[in-house]
Design an enzyme around this catalytic site. Structure first.
Site, mmCIF file in Angstrom:
data_model
loop_
_atom_site.group_PDB
_atom_site.id
_atom_site.type_symbol
_atom_site.label_atom_id
_atom_site.label_comp_id
_atom_site.label_asym_id
_atom_site.label_seq_id
_atom_site.Cartn_x
_atom_site.Cartn_y
_atom_site.Cartn_z
ATOM 1 N N HIS A 230 0.829 -1.218 0.000
ATOM 2 C CA HIS A 230 0.000 0.000 0.000
ATOM 3 C C HIS A 230 0.861 1.266 0.000
ATOM 4 O O HIS A 230 0.518 2.259 0.619
ATOM 5 C CB HIS A 230 -0.942 0.028 1.211
ATOM 6 C CG HIS A 230 -1.929 -1.096 1.233
ATOM 7 N ND1 HIS A 230 -3.199 -0.980 0.731
ATOM 8 C CD2 HIS A 230 -1.838 -2.360 1.708
ATOM 9 C CE1 HIS A 230 -3.842 -2.135 0.894
ATOM 10 N NE2 HIS A 230 -3.043 -2.989 1.478
ATOM 11 N N ASN B 294 -10.204 -2.911 2.656
ATOM 12 C CA ASN B 294 -9.927 -2.911 1.216
ATOM 13 C C ASN B 294 -11.218 -2.705 0.437
ATOM 14 O O ASN B 294 -12.304 -2.719 1.022
ATOM 15 C CB ASN B 294 -9.316 -4.249 0.802
ATOM 16 C CG ASN B 294 -7.821 -4.352 1.110
ATOM 17 O OD1 ASN B 294 -7.143 -3.332 1.280
ATOM 18 N ND2 ASN B 294 -7.320 -5.565 1.191
ATOM 19 N N HIS C 115 -3.570 1.417 12.203
ATOM 20 C CA HIS C 115 -3.331 0.203 13.005
ATOM 21 C C HIS C 115 -4.675 -0.326 13.502
ATOM 22 O O HIS C 115 -5.423 0.409 14.153
ATOM 23 C CB HIS C 115 -2.415 0.566 14.187
ATOM 24 C CG HIS C 115 -2.189 -0.544 15.160
ATOM 25 N ND1 HIS C 115 -2.258 -1.870 14.822
ATOM 26 C CD2 HIS C 115 -1.880 -0.524 16.481
ATOM 27 C CE1 HIS C 115 -2.005 -2.612 15.891
ATOM 28 N NE2 HIS C 115 -1.790 -1.822 16.913
ATOM 29 N N TYR D 68 0.963 -3.984 12.212
ATOM 30 C CA TYR D 68 0.844 -2.553 11.885
ATOM 31 C C TYR D 68 1.663 -1.667 12.811
ATOM 32 O O TYR D 68 2.353 -0.748 12.360
ATOM 33 C CB TYR D 68 -0.632 -2.130 11.855
ATOM 34 C CG TYR D 68 -1.318 -2.673 10.628
ATOM 35 C CD1 TYR D 68 -1.591 -4.041 10.509
ATOM 36 C CD2 TYR D 68 -1.638 -1.867 9.550
ATOM 37 C CE1 TYR D 68 -2.172 -4.569 9.375
ATOM 38 C CE2 TYR D 68 -2.227 -2.389 8.415
ATOM 39 C CZ TYR D 68 -2.491 -3.735 8.332
ATOM 40 O OH TYR D 68 -3.057 -4.256 7.196
HETATM 41 FE FE1 HDD Z 1 -2.392 -4.740 5.558
HETATM 42 C C1 HDD Z 1 -0.970 -1.700 5.147
HETATM 43 C C2 HDD Z 1 -5.352 -3.523 4.342
HETATM 44 C C3 HDD Z 1 -3.723 -7.920 5.631
HETATM 45 C C4 HDD Z 1 0.369 -5.855 7.091
HETATM 46 N N1 HDD Z 1 -3.024 -2.972 4.868
HETATM 47 C C5 HDD Z 1 -2.293 -1.822 4.797
HETATM 48 C C6 HDD Z 1 -3.099 -0.755 4.300
HETATM 49 C C7 HDD Z 1 -4.341 -1.270 4.066
HETATM 50 C C8 HDD Z 1 -4.294 -2.668 4.435
HETATM 51 C C9 HDD Z 1 -5.535 -0.529 3.531
HETATM 52 C C10 HDD Z 1 -2.637 0.667 4.055
HETATM 53 C C11 HDD Z 1 -2.877 1.542 5.250
HETATM 54 C C12 HDD Z 1 -2.563 2.969 4.900
HETATM 55 O O1 HDD Z 1 -3.266 3.532 4.059
HETATM 56 O O2 HDD Z 1 -1.599 3.493 5.445
HETATM 57 N N2 HDD Z 1 -4.142 -5.572 5.004
HETATM 58 C C13 HDD Z 1 -5.274 -4.880 4.631
HETATM 59 C C14 HDD Z 1 -6.394 -5.787 4.596
HETATM 60 C C15 HDD Z 1 -5.935 -7.021 4.946
HETATM 61 C C16 HDD Z 1 -4.530 -6.880 5.216
HETATM 62 C C17 HDD Z 1 -7.813 -5.389 4.256
HETATM 63 C C18 HDD Z 1 -6.671 -8.315 5.091
HETATM 64 C C19 HDD Z 1 -7.919 -8.408 5.403
HETATM 65 N N3 HDD Z 1 -1.773 -6.553 6.210
HETATM 66 C C20 HDD Z 1 -2.481 -7.734 6.179
HETATM 67 C C21 HDD Z 1 -1.732 -8.774 6.858
HETATM 68 C C22 HDD Z 1 -0.580 -8.180 7.297
HETATM 69 C C23 HDD Z 1 -0.620 -6.803 6.869
HETATM 70 C C24 HDD Z 1 -2.193 -10.199 7.048
HETATM 71 C C25 HDD Z 1 0.577 -8.771 8.055
HETATM 72 C C26 HDD Z 1 0.530 -9.817 8.806
HETATM 73 N N4 HDD Z 1 -0.584 -3.939 5.959
HETATM 74 C C27 HDD Z 1 0.386 -4.574 6.650
HETATM 75 C C28 HDD Z 1 1.569 -3.685 6.967
HETATM 76 C C29 HDD Z 1 1.122 -2.337 6.338
HETATM 77 C C30 HDD Z 1 -0.222 -2.664 5.745
HETATM 78 C C31 HDD Z 1 2.874 -4.221 6.552
HETATM 79 C C32 HDD Z 1 2.097 -1.682 5.363
HETATM 80 C C33 HDD Z 1 2.164 -0.235 5.757
HETATM 81 C C34 HDD Z 1 1.370 -0.130 6.961
HETATM 82 O O3 HDD Z 1 0.925 -1.368 7.327
HETATM 83 O O4 HDD Z 1 1.126 0.876 7.564
HETATM 84 O O5 HDD Z 1 1.757 -3.584 8.331
#
Ligand code: HDD
Length: 685
Positions: free
Chosen positions: A71, A144, A335, A358
């Site tokens: 993202h 999402n 988060h 997060y």
């Molecule tokens: Fe995630 C970012 C949505 C599963 C780990 N995720 C992130 C963002 C969105 C989602 C919208 C962007 C937030 C922003 O705008 O700053 N992610 C989802 C959805 C998931 C999902 C809807 C499943 C239902 N994500 C998911 C899993 C993990 C992560 C299973 C890790 C175990 N996601 C992250 C992250 C991010 C992230 C690595 C990257 C940047 C951030 O968090 O801030 O922690």
């Protein structure tokens, strides 16, 4: 009571007016020269003592922070939320119980796979991360635009993300799932199949962030004052309906305007056309947990709306763009663990993993534990605890006692009483094990449900998408593996894909298609409106000025965005001698950046446009992309020369003049978004 103004006021001290003082260093020392380094003589070496030079360059060298691992590309806006009526029966979250409360919000939309500088219109899931700044602290619902996820357990997230991101040996392809490693993962991990159906559908090509649904994805839990829990799924429904671009168009937009979705959101808000969504919930009493033929804790499943209706509970409006992209959008740290009393989690293993990930990622990205003090992340609720120190501590805690319990500091801060967040006292007992529950075992039924729910044109697009993506896969066995999985979704789908990618069509699957469908899943059943649609009006000297003026006025009245395009910028002279201002010159734009095109009459204008390759291409391409096409008077000649059957047919509106009948019919054609029943095979473009 919280209001959007609370957040505004909180941000005010951080907003810098560049005209408020003369130029200074970061230390406030006056700067009188910033164009020349301090040197010995006019042509001599630069001096170490030039502290202004060193500070300026050092600051520049440190301007970037790590982009989000997923993202990375996104854009955001502030707004507010208001609940329609109290949900106290289900939750004690104050912002959901007080219909008079207007809670400030911040929302970031994003793509998943691409880097920060990648294009907006790639085939991808879109992030839909929402934050409420409530009186009880921040509540983040990080969702999402697709209601399910690729995997069931978060421990597989690094595997999935490594597979979809550019391949490690050459960092290719950027922002695209059409490559071997992703599809290799998919073929070996059939739990991805439901989400892959959505990803290959038009949902992955949104026309606008304002025209996307949003989903919390997981089953969460609402908890009321009496401690009674209710399972909940969150849905955001866009007021403008759910609409998508066509594939060919997305690829061209990626070149013509890589910021297409970002610009669209920004401009809509700047012009006062505030995007709106309705929040809905699907509520499931705890006693019904086992009522479904899937597991509520499995994030690869939806609860079909026909089984549990979505109850609309409130409205979100986005009404303000950030002032500074980096400070507010890049530094926003969402988060799921930002939770308010009355909203709790479930044991969904994907959700549980996210609750760890997060916070962890923000520590790296934002360089330490004080990121909640950044203006965009600050709650409007007061913050008071014994958290201390760390890089960039902005607060100045006035206490000797940074521990609990204490007497030296008067015992402060006191623990929250009955308002405190209390975790739902779910009873859990069991053996430790690494084992996927059998109730997570059906990977195909809902993929089939999705397929069955699609209209003919949606199905065609899905087949083409699979063919395109698998067509880019070099390993033949990977193509075969995916086709085999698709055969468990629907045999005809698998055969159609196989035929396009050089794979032997499979034998009929063991399990027949169950035949069930959920009409709510189809974009064919969404809301339609001409509002905020961009309409190109093609003109040249000699155009019928009356028609142009009347069309522009009537289309503006309908809240569409007409733009007058001509072979060159400035003005054109209409047949009646009036001067018409040109919004943009044709060479600077592209039909893919508009929702519809109108060619007014005026023999000379139409003759010029018919001889102008750019104008001709504009009209034929808009037609080819199934858009509304209108023509007035002689304008019809331009159309009939280029498109089959003289341009007659769905979404083509031809009239002698801009009378009410024409405007109504044209606006309806624009509102319809696309006319997929139009024959386009033999249109050159
Ligand atoms: Fe995630 C970012 C949505 C599963 C780990 N995720 C992130 C963002 C969105 C989602 C919208 C962007 C937030 C922003 O705008 O700053 N992610 C989802 C959805 C998931 C999902 C809807 C499943 C239902 N994500 C998911 C899993 C993990 C992560 C299973 C890790 C175990 N996601 C992250 C992250 C991010 C992230 C690595 C990257 C940047 C951030 O968090 O801030 O922690």
């Amino acid at each position: 009571m919280t209001s959007p103004d609370d957040k505004q006021r909180q941000l005010d001290p951080y907003r810098i007016d560049p005209c408020s003082t003369e130029m200074t260093t970061d230390q406030g020392n006056p700067v009188g020269e910033t164009d020349n380094s301090l040197t010995v003589g006019e042509r001599g070496p630069t001096l170490m003592e030039d502290f202004h030079f060193r500070e300026k360059i050092t600051r520049f060298d440190h301007e970037r922070i790590p982009e989000r691992v997923v993202h990375a590309r996104g854009s955001a806006a502030y707004g507010y939320f208001q609940v329609y009526e109290s949900l106290a029966e289900y939750t004690r979250a104050q912002f959901l119980c007080d219909p008079s409360a207007i809670t400030p919000m911040f929302v970031r939309f994003s793509t998943v796979a691409g880097s920060r500088g990648s294009s907006d219109t790639v085939r991808d899931v879109r992030g839909f991360a929402t934050r409420w700044y409530t009186k009880e602290g921040n509540f983040d619902l990080v969702g999402n635009n697709i209601p399910v996820f690729f995997i069931q357990d978060g421990i597989k997230f690094p595997d999935f993300v490594h597979a979809v991101k550019p391949e490690p040996h050459n960092e290719i392809p950027q922002a695209s799932s059409a490559h071997d490693t992703l599809w290799d993962f998919v073929q070996l991990q059939p739990e991805t199949m439901h989400m892959m159906m959505w990803l290959m559908s038009d949902r992955a090509l949104p026309r606008s962030f304002r025209m996307m649904q949003g989903f919390g994805v997981h089953t969460f839990r609402l908890v009321n004052e009496a401690g009674v829990g209710t399972f909940v799924k969150f849905h955001w429904k866009p007021k403008l309906g759910i609409h998508s671009l066509v594939w060919d168009e997305t690829q061209k937009v990626a070149g013509a305007d890589p910021d297409f979705n970002r610009r669209d959101l920004f401009e809509a808000i700047e012009s006062g056309r505030f995007p709106e969504w309705e929040l809905g919930v699907q509520l499931v009493p705890e006693a019904d947990e086992d009522r479904f033929d899937f597991d509520l804790l499995d994030a690869t499943k939806i609860i079909p709306e026909e089984e549990v209706p979505v109850r609309p509970i409130g409205r979100m409006v986005l009404n303000r763009n950030p002032d500074n992209f980096f400070a507010e959008v890049e530094q926003a740290a969402f988060h799921l663990g930002n939770a308010v009393p009355g909203i709790d989690f479930t044991d969904d293993p994907l959700l549980q993993a996210r609750l760890f990930s997060y916070l962890d990622t923000q520590l790296l990205r934002l360089g330490g534990p004080n990121f909640p003090q950044l203006p965009v992340n600050q709650p409007v609720a007061p913050v008071n605890n014994h958290q201390m120190d760390g890089p960039h501590q902005m607060r100045i805690p006035k206490t000797r006692a940074s521990y609990h319990p204490n007497s030296v500091g008067g015992g402060c801060p006191a623990l929250a009483g009955e308002n405190a967040y209390t975790h739902y006292p779910e009873y859990i007992a069991g053996q430790k094990m690494r084992k996927r529950s059998e109730s997570f075992g059906d990977h195909y039924s809902q993929a089939t449900l999705f397929w069955n729910s699609m209209s003919d044109w949606e199905k065609e697009h899905i087949v083409s998408a699979f063919r395109f993506e698998l067509g880019k896969v070099e390993h033949h066995h990977v193509r075969e593996g995916v086709v085999e999985n698709l055969n468990n979704v629907d045999h005809d789908l698998a055969v159609a894909v196989a035929e396009g990618v050089g794979v032997e069509p499979p034998q009929k699957a063991v399990n027949d298609n169950h035949g069930r469908s959920s009409p709510a899943l189809s974009q064919a059943n969404t809301a339609h409106s001409p509002a905020t649609r961009k309409i190109a009006i093609l003109v040249a000297d000699g155009v019928d000025g009356g028609q142009v003026a009347a069309a522009v006025a009537a289309l503006r009245e309908l809240d569409t965005l007409p733009e007058v395009l001509a072979p060159r910028d400035g003005t054109v002279t209409a047949a009646d001698g009036t001067e018409i201002e040109v919004t943009r010159a044709l060479p600077t734009v592209h039909s893919v950046l508009y929702d519809a095109v109108l060619v007014p009459g005026g023999a000379e204008s139409v003759r010029t446009l018919s001889g102008d390759g750019k104008a001709v291409h504009f009209v034929t391409e808009a037609y080819k992309h199934y858009k509304a096409v209108g023509a007035l008077g002689e304008g019809a000649e331009l159309l009939s020369a280029r498109v089959p059957s003289g341009g007659d047919g769905p979404g083509v509106v031809i009239a002698d003049d801009t009378d009410e009948g024409f405007i109504t019919a044209f606006a309806e054609a624009v509102a319809a978004h696309r006319h997929f029943d139009r024959e386009t095979a033999d249109v050159p473009a």
